[in-house]
Design an enzyme around this catalytic site. Sequence first.
Site, PDB file in Angstrom:
ATOM      1  N   GLU A  60      -2.603  -8.819   3.025  1.00  0.00           N
ATOM      2  CA  GLU A  60      -2.936  -9.347   4.357  1.00  0.00           C
ATOM      3  C   GLU A  60      -4.418  -9.229   4.669  1.00  0.00           C
ATOM      4  OE1 GLU A  60      -2.373  -4.965   5.183  1.00  0.00           O
ATOM      5  OE2 GLU A  60      -1.634  -6.449   3.752  1.00  0.00           O
ATOM      6  N   CYS A  92       0.834  -1.205   0.000  1.00  0.00           N
ATOM      7  CA  CYS A  92       0.000   0.000   0.000  1.00  0.00           C
ATOM      8  C   CYS A  92       0.869   1.255   0.000  1.00  0.00           C
ATOM      9  CB  CYS A  92      -1.004  -0.038   1.153  1.00  0.00           C
ATOM     10  SG  CYS A  92      -2.374   1.142   0.937  1.00  0.00           S
ATOM     11  N   HIS A 149      -3.819  -4.539  -0.216  1.00  0.00           N
ATOM     12  CA  HIS A 149      -3.413  -5.160   1.041  1.00  0.00           C
ATOM     13  C   HIS A 149      -3.532  -6.678   0.922  1.00  0.00           C
ATOM     14  CE1 HIS A 149      -3.149  -1.587   3.671  1.00  0.00           C
ATOM     15  NE2 HIS A 149      -4.078  -1.084   2.862  1.00  0.00           N
TER      16      HIS A 149
END
Length: 212
Positions: A194, A82, A192
């Site tokens: 994650e 990001c 992202h």
Amino acid sequence: MSGVAIVDYGINNVRSVKNAVEYCGFDPVVTHDADAIADASHVILPGVGAFGDAMSNIRARGIDEMLERHVREKGKPFLAVCLGMQLLATTSEEHADDGVAHRGLGWFDADVLRLMPNDPALKIPHMGWNMVAKERNHPILANIRESNLAFYFVHSFAMRCRDASDVVGFAQYGQPVTSIIARDNIAATQFHPEKSQDTGIELMSNFLRWNP
């Protein structure tokens, strides 16, 4: 060398990245310590917040010099996420109210520009799931079907690369959005991973097992 260093420069939210790395079976350390980064096999630079504030913190802590030494010179596998990806650019126009762009790390010949989608119905920030179209293969995308390349985005600015060979994938959000870049031992995602469920975890796992 062992473990994974998640770089903490004081304003980035590292918890979700740490959790994802642990889920992949690795033991991360959240740090801005030069020795910890030196000892790590892989380095991750997460990012949330404003570009200028992030670069100020990175320079104040000497993290720019640490990363230059261990990533660019010594070739440690490196993933930026990001805002972390945007920090690899030459400049950013975010909050450049005086007309002077903020200077980034300059690892990629690129500028970070405000999103300007051509559809007024598309809101800024770009927030939510989006497909990514692969421009070329890369080890962090190994064994991920192109039909599964959906990732979670939250951003108002995006990188524009001058060298097309740096780009691995684009999303579309009323304009092309550079979503994955890579060169040598360095990879970065605007989205992202994650927070991108199974596909994001697979990408993270590929990175953590990558030995360029």
